[in-house]
Design an enzyme around this catalytic site. Structure first.
Site, PDB file in Angstrom:
ATOM      1  N   ARG A  72     -12.420 -15.574 -30.951  1.00 15.80           N
ATOM      2  CA  ARG A  72     -11.153 -16.071 -31.850  1.00 15.80           C
ATOM      3  C   ARG A  72     -11.487 -15.696 -33.153  1.00 15.80           C
ATOM      4  O   ARG A  72     -12.430 -14.987 -33.767  1.00 15.80           O
ATOM      5  CB  ARG A  72     -11.086 -17.421 -31.606  1.00 15.80           C
ATOM      6  CG  ARG A  72     -12.442 -18.360 -32.173  1.00 15.80           C
ATOM      7  CD  ARG A  72     -12.605 -19.574 -31.538  1.00 15.80           C
ATOM      8  NE  ARG A  72     -13.654 -20.435 -31.861  1.00 15.80           N
ATOM      9  CZ  ARG A  72     -14.663 -20.152 -31.074  1.00 15.80           C
ATOM     10  NH1 ARG A  72     -14.823 -19.430 -30.086  1.00 15.80           N
ATOM     11  NH2 ARG A  72     -15.952 -20.966 -31.418  1.00 15.80           N
ATOM     12  N   ASP A 107     -13.396 -26.367 -38.262  1.00 16.18           N
ATOM     13  CA  ASP A 107     -13.798 -27.959 -37.809  1.00 16.18           C
ATOM     14  C   ASP A 107     -14.213 -28.636 -38.839  1.00 16.18           C
ATOM     15  O   ASP A 107     -14.422 -28.394 -39.985  1.00 16.18           O
ATOM     16  CB  ASP A 107     -15.345 -27.808 -36.903  1.00 16.18           C
ATOM     17  CG  ASP A 107     -14.860 -27.250 -35.797  1.00 16.18           C
ATOM     18  OD1 ASP A 107     -14.116 -27.286 -34.985  1.00 16.18           O
ATOM     19  OD2 ASP A 107     -15.873 -26.327 -35.351  1.00 16.18           O
ATOM     20  N   ARG A 144      -5.170 -16.504 -34.962  1.00 14.70           N
ATOM     21  CA  ARG A 144      -5.813 -17.180 -34.039  1.00 14.70           C
ATOM     22  C   ARG A 144      -5.032 -17.679 -32.763  1.00 14.70           C
ATOM     23  O   ARG A 144      -4.154 -18.301 -33.037  1.00 14.70           O
ATOM     24  CB  ARG A 144      -6.770 -18.533 -34.189  1.00 14.70           C
ATOM     25  CG  ARG A 144      -7.317 -19.313 -32.936  1.00 14.70           C
ATOM     26  CD  ARG A 144      -8.204 -20.414 -33.532  1.00 14.70           C
ATOM     27  NE  ARG A 144      -8.851 -20.946 -32.069  1.00 14.70           N
ATOM     28  CZ  ARG A 144      -9.949 -21.742 -32.083  1.00 14.70           C
ATOM     29  NH1 ARG A 144     -10.510 -22.136 -33.205  1.00 14.70           N
ATOM     30  NH2 ARG A 144     -10.214 -22.303 -30.908  1.00 14.70           N
ATOM     31  N   ASP A 167     -12.219 -20.511 -36.562  1.00 12.73           N
ATOM     32  CA  ASP A 167     -12.415 -21.742 -36.003  1.00 12.73           C
ATOM     33  C   ASP A 167     -12.864 -22.605 -37.045  1.00 12.73           C
ATOM     34  O   ASP A 167     -14.054 -22.445 -37.425  1.00 12.73           O
ATOM     35  CB  ASP A 167     -13.562 -21.627 -34.915  1.00 12.73           C
ATOM     36  CG  ASP A 167     -13.576 -22.824 -34.040  1.00 12.73           C
ATOM     37  OD1 ASP A 167     -12.762 -23.765 -34.271  1.00 12.73           O
ATOM     38  OD2 ASP A 167     -14.756 -23.266 -33.704  1.00 12.73           O
TER      39      ASP A 167
END
Length: 173
Positions: free
Chosen positions: A82, A87, A72, A85
């Site tokens: 990307r 989170d 990334r 990701d």
């Protein structure tokens, strides 16, 4: 970008191997239309629930390292393509609001691609700010089932993608 399923499965393996991480449960993998910037390939999404002794900022730094290891780089545009990701949605019901980390994740209730896999694992999860459960948020969002399509699952032991496994029934009105 890239081999999306393999990247996601490797990320789940890395979470499992993360120091101070206990047992890990992962949802099915779901394919969804992109959120934010629509002119890009569909996303693959999953939710993982695990125990950890890491504090929020240490966990966030570890997730950033995993993203970089997966190739990334900063997207050209906000919400742009990307490779990975990751989170943090919640950390033991803590409420945190600072420049580096906001908990619970502020857009959980807006995103079917988060709520569908979260409901698979824990429909009774409660937002510590609103008291609403994941199932209540999903019903209120009322997504079109074609928006979040189960496409398989990651084998947590081998880190490989098992295509075609159907997801579970989810809360509806």
């Amino acid at each position: 970008m890239g081999d999306r399923a393999a990247t996601l499965c490797h990320a789940l393996q890395a979470l499992r191997a993360l120091a101070a991480t206990g047992s890990l449960r992962a949802s099915h993998v779901y394919e969804t239309r992109p959120w934010g910037l629509r002119e890009q390939p569909d996303f693959l999404n999953a939710v993982a629930v695990f125990d950890t002794e890491l504090d929020g900022l240490t966990l966030l730094a570890a997730l950033g390292e995993m993203e970089r290891a997966a190739g990334r780089s900063a997207p050209e545009r906000p919400w742009g393509p990307r490779t990975l990701d990751l989170d943090i949605l919640d950390l033991d019901g803590r409420v945190v609001a600072d420049s580096a980390l906001t908990l619970p994740h502020p857009r959980i209730a807006e995103r079917a691609f988060v709520l569908v896999p979260l409901c698979e694992l824990d429909p009774d999860w409660r937002d510590p700010l609103t008291g609403r459960t994941a199932a209540e948020m999903l019903v209120a969002l009322d997504p079109d089932p074609s928006e979040v399509r189960p496409v398989g699952r990651c084998d947590p032991e081998e880190g490989r993608f098992l295509a075609g496994e159907a997801g579970p029934e989810l809360p509806r009105d």
